[in-house]
Motif scaffolding. Structure first.
Motif, PDB file in Angstrom:
ATOM      1  N   HIS A 291       0.851  -1.204   0.000  1.00  0.00           N
ATOM      2  CA  HIS A 291       0.000   0.000   0.000  1.00  0.00           C
ATOM      3  C   HIS A 291       0.877   1.240   0.000  1.00  0.00           C
ATOM      4  CE1 HIS A 291       0.694   1.057   4.258  1.00  0.00           C
ATOM      5  NE2 HIS A 291       0.838  -0.251   4.402  1.00  0.00           N
ATOM      6  N   GLU A 292       0.239   2.380  -0.335  1.00  0.00           N
ATOM      7  CA  GLU A 292       1.019   3.600  -0.391  1.00  0.00           C
ATOM      8  C   GLU A 292       1.152   4.223   0.991  1.00  0.00           C
ATOM      9  OE1 GLU A 292       0.194   6.679  -3.509  1.00  0.00           O
ATOM     10  OE2 GLU A 292       0.342   4.808  -4.703  1.00  0.00           O
ATOM     11  N   SER A 293       2.308   4.762   1.243  1.00  0.00           N
ATOM     12  CA  SER A 293       2.521   5.435   2.509  1.00  0.00           C
ATOM     13  C   SER A 293       3.470   6.597   2.254  1.00  0.00           C
ATOM     14  CB  SER A 293       3.114   4.443   3.510  1.00  0.00           C
ATOM     15  OG  SER A 293       3.651   5.143   4.602  1.00  0.00           O
ATOM     16  N   GLU A 294       2.976   7.795   2.470  1.00  0.00           N
ATOM     17  CA  GLU A 294       3.744   9.030   2.191  1.00  0.00           C
ATOM     18  C   GLU A 294       4.384   8.988   0.811  1.00  0.00           C
ATOM     19  OE1 GLU A 294       6.369   9.834   5.482  1.00  0.00           O
ATOM     20  OE2 GLU A 294       4.874   8.974   6.849  1.00  0.00           O
ATOM     21  N   GLY A 295       3.601   8.547  -0.168  1.00  0.00           N
ATOM     22  CA  GLY A 295       4.097   8.538  -1.546  1.00  0.00           C
ATOM     23  C   GLY A 295       4.859   7.294  -1.943  1.00  0.00           C
ATOM     24  N   ALA A 296       5.382   6.585  -0.937  1.00  0.00           N
ATOM     25  CA  ALA A 296       6.150   5.376  -1.253  1.00  0.00           C
ATOM     26  C   ALA A 296       5.230   4.159  -1.239  1.00  0.00           C
ATOM     27  CB  ALA A 296       7.261   5.199  -0.234  1.00  0.00           C
ATOM     28  N   LEU A 297       5.714   3.075  -1.847  1.00  0.00           N
ATOM     29  CA  LEU A 297       4.950   1.827  -1.828  1.00  0.00           C
ATOM     30  C   LEU A 297       5.591   0.882  -0.814  1.00  0.00           C
ATOM     31  CD1 LEU A 297       2.573   0.420  -3.356  1.00  0.00           C
ATOM     32  CD2 LEU A 297       4.340  -0.779  -4.641  1.00  0.00           C
ATOM     33  N   VAL A 298       4.801   0.450   0.175  1.00  0.00           N
ATOM     34  CA  VAL A 298       5.383  -0.379   1.240  1.00  0.00           C
ATOM     35  C   VAL A 298       4.536  -1.619   1.528  1.00  0.00           C
ATOM     36  CG1 VAL A 298       6.387   1.652   2.393  1.00  0.00           C
ATOM     37  CG2 VAL A 298       4.158   0.799   3.132  1.00  0.00           C
ATOM     38  N   VAL A 299       5.179  -2.610   2.147  1.00  0.00           N
ATOM     39  CA  VAL A 299       4.468  -3.780   2.669  1.00  0.00           C
ATOM     40  C   VAL A 299       4.721  -3.799   4.179  1.00  0.00           C
ATOM     41  CG1 VAL A 299       4.362  -6.313   2.686  1.00  0.00           C
ATOM     42  CG2 VAL A 299       4.771  -5.101   0.531  1.00  0.00           C
ATOM     43  N   ASP A 300       3.628  -3.831   4.943  1.00  0.00           N
ATOM     44  CA  ASP A 300       3.814  -3.882   6.400  1.00  0.00           C
ATOM     45  C   ASP A 300       4.294  -5.270   6.804  1.00  0.00           C
ATOM     46  OD1 ASP A 300       3.014  -1.286   7.001  1.00  0.00           O
ATOM     47  OD2 ASP A 300       0.908  -1.861   6.795  1.00  0.00           O
ATOM     48  N   LEU A 316       8.947   0.599  -3.352  1.00  0.00           N
ATOM     49  CA  LEU A 316       9.333   1.674  -4.275  1.00  0.00           C
ATOM     50  C   LEU A 316       9.395   2.983  -3.501  1.00  0.00           C
ATOM     51  CD1 LEU A 316       7.043   0.981  -7.403  1.00  0.00           C
ATOM     52  CD2 LEU A 316       9.474   0.428  -7.187  1.00  0.00           C
ATOM     53  N   LYS A 317      10.396   3.798  -3.807  1.00  0.00           N
ATOM     54  CA  LYS A 317      10.491   5.114  -3.170  1.00  0.00           C
ATOM     55  C   LYS A 317       9.440   6.038  -3.787  1.00  0.00           C
ATOM     56  CE  LYS A 317      15.034   5.872  -3.655  1.00  0.00           C
ATOM     57  NZ  LYS A 317      16.366   6.430  -3.456  1.00  0.00           N
ATOM     58  N   SER A 318       9.259   7.208  -3.205  1.00  0.00           N
ATOM     59  CA  SER A 318       8.195   8.088  -3.712  1.00  0.00           C
ATOM     60  C   SER A 318       8.476   8.537  -5.152  1.00  0.00           C
ATOM     61  CB  SER A 318       8.006   9.282  -2.782  1.00  0.00           C
ATOM     62  OG  SER A 318       9.249   9.879  -2.538  1.00  0.00           O
ATOM     63  N   ASP A 319       9.765   8.525  -5.557  1.00  0.00           N
ATOM     64  CA  ASP A 319      10.043   8.878  -6.961  1.00  0.00           C
ATOM     65  C   ASP A 319       9.940   7.655  -7.876  1.00  0.00           C
ATOM     66  OD1 ASP A 319      12.268   7.419  -6.339  1.00  0.00           O
ATOM     67  OD2 ASP A 319      13.724   9.024  -6.683  1.00  0.00           O
TER      68      ASP A 319
END
Ligand code: ARG
Length: 588
Positions: A291-300, A316-319
């Protein structure tokens, strides 16, 4: 072949059963009072309550059943109820003879042979190998060999760092210096030269310069990031330079790893999975893992039972840029698809612990691996100098691997030519072999997770717990065997004979432990266990050697039995150093 302790325990269990007690009480262990006995059994103590009998009575009954045992020379029941055991010389001889005549000295095949990927080495392209990489290469190579020897299918992968900012930095610096190179002409559509526009030494100078500049100059750094992005997204010219950097570096790495006696089945790197990333990201999104978190893509990846904070795994980083994580996860996906391993073992320094925890959790959560796939990370400690700080050169720089090897080899050359005159070429070859044993044994004899002190004087000593001491022992045996052959003896097919003195028996007792040690080194992924074993074995051999007439033995039958024991000792030692990743010269 059954392990020696299994056989001894079986004999003891029968005696318990015969005396009317439960069989399982007859478990035997190695004695913790070697001054009193060789093995011991504490079953009588364990059974006392159940049978409402004094332990010494039980022990006495059991001992009586063993008076004509083929295994035990002596079974003594001592207060309050221990069974102190000594084995028969003939029992050892027949065990060793079978071991000698069986493939792999009687080591049994694993119940479930596994396919294992060992991810080690981990060199970064364009940066020279330095001593920080030595541990990963040395330990990983040994782990690979141990598992393979024990019957698993093992694939070693170097997993090069070949895709990151360091590549962009090198290309940026090259462009600053030679802006007219065809690679930087974006309108160029022809073929690129096959020859690299730099040599390895130029390449090695480009990276530190660029890295320094990027730390001091934000604009330079921005350029390097842009170049990295262009290279990764496939801009032709940048890709072509990248390929040159890769080729030149890999050729140099192969040479360096070669001199460490380390080789890989796969020379894959981070770049190899670049094209898999978009589909992996899509899969993680589609299945609701990411899911997205502060623009980045993360897995909890945190779990309720965590006692410390485990941050989410960033994909993925926000860029939109991929990270070290991302390539590792894509590599897992790739390995599962194309290799299908039961287990993946990673070797990096301890500082990457949290990182691998995140990656493994993420791989499980997102089902990149099967539930039964084992992911194992082995974190090793730092190689320190005598000051207890990470090992450096005299002027405080990072010691390069080839310099380290050269300095150790020079020291060994000096030592071996001091007292002997070997032909120069042979002395050089021998010095290389011994130096390698010094470096590798110095590393492997420590439990991997511990830091250790790189002490060249200690490591290159022919005495004590060192590689050269082990080689010296092997060479000593080889030289006796050669003399025996010169005297007309034939070392093939000789039969072992019963030990005639304590040090000979002790040597035999060490030898019978081979399969036990090899199996536990494999199960626990612990090369240091093999080092400890061969150190004890070499000590036992040398004590035996000092106390026993061998070549001057007049009784020919006895002599050939002794030679058989030497041959077996040599073969076991050589097998062990081979799985540790080094070998012995013929003389030194
Ligand atoms: N290149 C990395 C480094 O120098 C090590 C790679 C370890 N392997 C892995 N799959 N991450 O730190």
């Amino acid at each position: 072949m059954k392990k020696i302790l299994e056989l001894i325990s079986e004999e003891m269990q029968e005696a318990f059963e015969k005396a009317g007690y439960e069989k399982t009480l007859g478990r035997v262990t190695i004695s913790n009072r070697p001054d009193l006995c060789e093995y011991q059994c504490n079953g009588a103590m364990a059974g006392a309550k159940q049978y409402k009998k004094a332990p010494i009575m039980i022990a006495n009954e059991v001992a009586a059943n063993l008076s004509d045992s083929k295994v035990f020379a002596n079974v003594e029941a001592v207060m309050p109820g221990f069974l102190n055991l000594k084995v028969k010389e003939s029992f050892l001889t027949s065990y060793l003879q079978e071991m000698n005549d069986t493939d792999k000295f009687g080591l049994e095949k694993p119940h479930k042979p596994m396919k294992v990927v060992v991810d080690y080495g981990g060199a970064n392209i364009a940066k020279p190998l330095h001593v920080g990489h030595i541990r990963s290469a040395v330990i990983g190579e040994s782990v690979k060999r141990i598992l393979r020897y024990c019957g698993h299918e093992v694939i070693g992968d170097v997993h090069l760092g070949d895709w990151g900012l360091q590549m962009g930095l090198v290309i940026t610096e090259l462009k600053e210096r030679q802006p007219d190179l065809v690679y930087f002409d974006e309108s160029y559509e022809g073929e690129y030269p096959t020859e690299a526009p730099f040599t390895i030494s130029e390449l090695e100078e480009l990276y530190p310069t660029a890295s320094k500049k990027s730390k001091e100059d934000a604009e330079y750094k921005a350029k390097a990031m842009d170049v990295t992005f262009k290279m990764q997204s496939g801009v032709r010219g940048y890709r072509a330079v990248w390929k040159h950097i890769l080729n030149v570096s890999v050729a140099d790495l192969k040479k360096n790893y070669g001199s460490l006696n380390v080789d890989f089945d796969l020379w894959k790197g981070e770049s190899d999975v670049h094209d898999l990333i978009p589909s992996m990201v899509k899969y993680m999104k589609d299945n609701g893992y990411a899911h997205e978190s502060e623009g980045a893509l993360v897995v909890d990846v945190k779990e309720d039972t965590d006692t410390k904070e485990i941050p989410p795994c960033m994909i993925l980083k926000s860029d939109g840029a991929a990270l070290y994580n991302t390539t590792d996860l894509a590599t897992i996906m790739d390995r599962m698809e194309n290799i299908g391993p039961d287990k993946i073992i990673y070797l990096t320094d301890k500082r990457q612990e949290l990182y691998f925890e995140q990656v493994f959790r993420c791989a499980r959560k997102t089902k990149l691996v099967k539930p039964e796939t084992e992911l194992k990370w082995i974190g090793f400690g730092t190689m320190n100098g005598k000051d207890g700080k990470p090992f450096k050169t005299r002027d405080g720089g990072v010691m390069r691997l080839e310099v380290l090897i050269k300095e150790t080899t020079d020291e060994m050359y000096r030592k071996i030519t001091e007292n002997h005159d070997l032909p120069k070429e042979e002395a050089e070859e021998t010095a290389k072999l011994i130096a390698l044993s010094a470096l590798k044994y110095g590393d492997l004899s420590n439990q991997a997770s511990k830091d250790y002190i790189f002490d060249i004087e200690r490591f290159t000593s022919f005495e004590g717990d060192t590689g050269p001491y082990i080689l010296y022992t092997i060479v000593r045996i080889k030289s006796i065997l050669n003399k025996y052959k010169e005297q007309g003896g034939d070392i093939a097919g000789l039969k072992l004979m019963d030990a005639q003195n304590a040090s000979e028996k002790d040597l035999m007792m060490q030898l019978v432990g081979f399969n036990t040690v090899m199996e536990s080194a494999c199960e626990e992924v612990a090369p240091h266990k093999i080092c400890a074993y061969i150190y004890d074995l070499a000590n036992a051999f040398n004590r035996f050697y000092h106390e026993t007439k061998i070549l001057s033995e007049e009784n020919e039958e006895r002599k050939s039995g002794l030679i058989a024991l030497l041959v077996l000792t040599k073969n076991v030692l050589e097998t062990c150093i081979d799985v540790l990743g080094f070998s012995a010269p013929d003389r030194m």
